[in-house]
Scaffold this motif. Sequence first.
Motif, PDB file in Angstrom:
ATOM      1  N   CYS A 166       0.830  -1.221   0.000  1.00 31.98           N
ATOM      2  CA  CYS A 166       0.000   0.000   0.000  1.00 31.98           C
ATOM      3  C   CYS A 166       0.855   1.259   0.000  1.00 31.98           C
ATOM      4  CB  CYS A 166      -0.957  -0.012   1.186  1.00 31.98           C
ATOM      5  SG  CYS A 166      -0.131  -0.236   2.769  1.00 31.98           S
ATOM      6  N   LEU A 167       2.116   1.168   0.475  1.00 27.91           N
ATOM      7  CA  LEU A 167       2.985   2.352   0.504  1.00 27.91           C
ATOM      8  C   LEU A 167       3.423   2.758  -0.904  1.00 27.91           C
ATOM      9  CD1 LEU A 167       5.243   1.521   3.594  1.00 27.91           C
ATOM     10  CD2 LEU A 167       3.381   3.186   3.462  1.00 27.91           C
ATOM     11  N   LEU A 168       3.328   1.818  -1.838  1.00 23.69           N
ATOM     12  CA  LEU A 168       3.697   2.137  -3.230  1.00 23.69           C
ATOM     13  C   LEU A 168       2.486   2.604  -4.032  1.00 23.69           C
ATOM     14  CD1 LEU A 168       6.184  -0.760  -4.083  1.00 23.69           C
ATOM     15  CD2 LEU A 168       6.678   1.545  -3.268  1.00 23.69           C
ATOM     16  N   GLY A 169       1.354   2.773  -3.349  1.00 21.32           N
ATOM     17  CA  GLY A 169       0.152   3.254  -4.033  1.00 21.32           C
ATOM     18  C   GLY A 169      -0.739   2.142  -4.552  1.00 21.32           C
ATOM     19  N   GLN A 170      -0.434   0.903  -4.203  1.00 11.59           N
ATOM     20  CA  GLN A 170      -1.303  -0.198  -4.643  1.00 11.59           C
ATOM     21  C   GLN A 170      -2.566  -0.208  -3.778  1.00 11.59           C
ATOM     22  OE1 GLN A 170       0.855  -3.933  -4.886  1.00 11.59           O
ATOM     23  NE2 GLN A 170       2.562  -2.995  -5.960  1.00 11.59           N
ATOM     24  N   SER A 171      -3.707  -0.356  -4.412  1.00  9.64           N
ATOM     25  CA  SER A 171      -5.004  -0.259  -3.714  1.00  9.64           C
ATOM     26  C   SER A 171      -5.358  -1.594  -3.057  1.00  9.64           C
ATOM     27  CB  SER A 171      -6.092   0.169  -4.699  1.00  9.64           C
ATOM     28  OG  SER A 171      -5.761   1.422  -5.247  1.00  9.64           O
ATOM     29  N   VAL A 172      -4.670  -1.890  -1.954  1.00  8.37           N
ATOM     30  CA  VAL A 172      -4.851  -3.181  -1.282  1.00  8.37           C
ATOM     31  C   VAL A 172      -5.344  -3.022   0.157  1.00  8.37           C
ATOM     32  CG1 VAL A 172      -3.160  -4.437  -2.673  1.00  8.37           C
ATOM     33  CG2 VAL A 172      -2.386  -3.169  -0.662  1.00  8.37           C
ATOM     34  N   ARG A 173      -5.601  -1.796   0.602  1.00  9.27           N
ATOM     35  CA  ARG A 173      -6.061  -1.612   1.988  1.00  9.27           C
ATOM     36  C   ARG A 173      -7.465  -2.171   2.158  1.00  9.27           C
ATOM     37  NH1 ARG A 173      -6.355   3.578   4.730  1.00  9.27           N
ATOM     38  NH2 ARG A 173      -5.923   2.406   6.602  1.00  9.27           N
ATOM     39  N   TYR A 174      -7.863  -2.359   3.406  1.00 13.50           N
ATOM     40  CA  TYR A 174      -9.179  -2.940   3.693  1.00 13.50           C
ATOM     41  C   TYR A 174     -10.319  -2.116   3.054  1.00 13.50           C
ATOM     42  CZ  TYR A 174     -10.075   0.693   7.167  1.00 13.50           C
ATOM     43  OH  TYR A 174     -10.293   1.900   7.774  1.00 13.50           O
ATOM     44  N   ASP A 175     -10.110  -0.794   2.938  1.00  9.25           N
ATOM     45  CA  ASP A 175     -11.175   0.055   2.381  1.00  9.25           C
ATOM     46  C   ASP A 175     -11.016   0.260   0.870  1.00  9.25           C
ATOM     47  OD1 ASP A 175      -8.922   1.645   2.289  1.00  9.25           O
ATOM     48  OD2 ASP A 175      -9.723   3.271   3.516  1.00  9.25           O
ATOM     49  N   GLY A 176     -10.113  -0.489   0.260  1.00  2.00           N
ATOM     50  CA  GLY A 176      -9.918  -0.376  -1.188  1.00  2.00           C
ATOM     51  C   GLY A 176      -8.961   0.736  -1.578  1.00  2.00           C
ATOM     52  N   GLY A 177      -8.418   1.422  -0.581  1.00  3.55           N
ATOM     53  CA  GLY A 177      -7.495   2.523  -0.879  1.00  3.55           C
ATOM     54  C   GLY A 177      -6.037   2.104  -0.716  1.00  3.55           C
ATOM     55  N   HIS A 178      -5.171   3.109  -0.648  1.00  6.47           N
ATOM     56  CA  HIS A 178      -3.741   2.850  -0.457  1.00  6.47           C
ATOM     57  C   HIS A 178      -3.177   3.890   0.501  1.00  6.47           C
ATOM     58  CE1 HIS A 178      -2.875   6.339  -2.933  1.00  6.47           C
ATOM     59  NE2 HIS A 178      -3.744   5.883  -3.843  1.00  6.47           N
ATOM     60  N   CYS A 179      -1.905   3.827   0.796  1.00  7.84           N
ATOM     61  CA  CYS A 179      -1.244   4.791   1.684  1.00  7.84           C
ATOM     62  C   CYS A 179       0.041   5.235   1.012  1.00  7.84           C
ATOM     63  CB  CYS A 179      -0.907   4.150   3.028  1.00  7.84           C
ATOM     64  SG  CYS A 179      -2.285   3.439   3.861  1.00  7.84           S
ATOM     65  N   HIS A 180      -0.077   5.726  -0.200  1.00  3.52           N
ATOM     66  CA  HIS A 180       1.113   6.074  -0.983  1.00  3.52           C
ATOM     67  C   HIS A 180       2.089   6.950  -0.183  1.00  3.52           C
ATOM     68  CE1 HIS A 180       3.194   8.830  -3.926  1.00  3.52           C
ATOM     69  NE2 HIS A 180       3.722   7.639  -4.144  1.00  3.52           N
ATOM     70  N   SER A 181       3.342   6.557  -0.190  1.00  6.58           N
ATOM     71  CA  SER A 181       4.384   7.323   0.493  1.00  6.58           C
ATOM     72  C   SER A 181       5.328   7.891  -0.562  1.00  6.58           C
ATOM     73  CB  SER A 181       5.164   6.401   1.442  1.00  6.58           C
ATOM     74  OG  SER A 181       6.430   6.968   1.723  1.00  6.58           O
ATOM     75  N   SER A 182       5.354   9.219  -0.656  1.00  2.00           N
ATOM     76  CA  SER A 182       6.227   9.819  -1.665  1.00  2.00           C
ATOM     77  C   SER A 182       7.701   9.643  -1.296  1.00  2.00           C
ATOM     78  CB  SER A 182       5.889  11.303  -1.864  1.00  2.00           C
ATOM     79  OG  SER A 182       5.987  11.967  -0.651  1.00  2.00           O
ATOM     80  N   ILE A 183       7.982   9.500   0.009  1.00  4.82           N
ATOM     81  CA  ILE A 183       9.383   9.247   0.394  1.00  4.82           C
ATOM     82  C   ILE A 183       9.825   7.906  -0.196  1.00  4.82           C
ATOM     83  CG2 ILE A 183      10.940   8.755   2.328  1.00  4.82           C
ATOM     84  CD1 ILE A 183       9.324  10.727   3.995  1.00  4.82           C
ATOM     85  N   CYS A 184       8.926   6.927  -0.120  1.00  8.37           N
ATOM     86  CA  CYS A 184       9.285   5.589  -0.634  1.00  8.37           C
ATOM     87  C   CYS A 184       9.401   5.593  -2.156  1.00  8.37           C
ATOM     88  CB  CYS A 184       8.239   4.563  -0.198  1.00  8.37           C
ATOM     89  SG  CYS A 184       8.243   4.278   1.580  1.00  8.37           S
ATOM     90  N   THR A 185       8.455   6.268  -2.834  1.00  7.15           N
ATOM     91  CA  THR A 185       8.486   6.183  -4.298  1.00  7.15           C
ATOM     92  C   THR A 185       9.436   7.206  -4.925  1.00  7.15           C
ATOM     93  OG1 THR A 185       6.552   7.636  -4.440  1.00  7.15           O
ATOM     94  CG2 THR A 185       6.142   5.265  -4.492  1.00  7.15           C
ATOM     95  N   ASP A 186       9.543   8.384  -4.335  1.00 10.68           N
ATOM     96  CA  ASP A 186      10.363   9.426  -4.977  1.00 10.68           C
ATOM     97  C   ASP A 186      11.808   9.428  -4.460  1.00 10.68           C
ATOM     98  OD1 ASP A 186       7.960   9.965  -6.053  1.00 10.68           O
ATOM     99  OD2 ASP A 186       7.615  11.828  -4.967  1.00 10.68           O
TER     100      ASP A 186
END
Length: 182
Positions: free
Chosen positions: A11-31
């Motif tokens: 979910c930190l990479l923006g994949q929509s796998v959270r329980y609510d169908g969302g994600h938790c994108h982290s720009s520190i991780c991706t950028d």
Amino acid sequence: MQKPKVGISSCLLGQSVRYDGGHCHSSICTDTLQTHFQYIPFCPEVAAGFGTPRAPMNLVVNLSTPQLEYAENIEDYSGKAGVDLSGKLADGFLTKLDQAAELNSYITKSRSPSCGRGTTPLYTASTGLISETGSGLFISALVERYPQLPIVDETELEDRVILERFIADVTAYNSLRNKSNP
Ligand code: SF4
């Protein structure tokens, strides 16, 4: 030279796998960090077949053993009527634990009952109240199997000093492994 392989909560990479169908994108991780590492994303709850979206789950301390239970609503969670899903989650990540031997580090999603590291609320079964914080079941198993593996919570990476130390630790861990397994 190949970048060090680093496991990460999907979910930190923006994949929509959270329980609510969302994600938790982290720009520190991706950028910031993606240039240093080759990511191996993993979502233990999806791997266990819980599906997305799914009911939220919590960690409940029952006889001193954290177990994963479904909750209808995290705010109303009573801790009394849950079903222990720890075994189902573990079945989903057992193979991943073996594969994690290739990793040089893991970046975890804060507060998750599966992926958190020291930040996950632990509910008391008898009262339904948060009694303390601990680690999610997947990360606990990962630490037990690979006690030397550098693991960082995504929120810690907001601190520049910790971020730079983490990059240095992963690089050092990777070179040590390469020297041990030429
Ligand atoms: S189980 Fe882990 S990877 Fe999956 S949504 Fe929760 S925190 Fe993200």
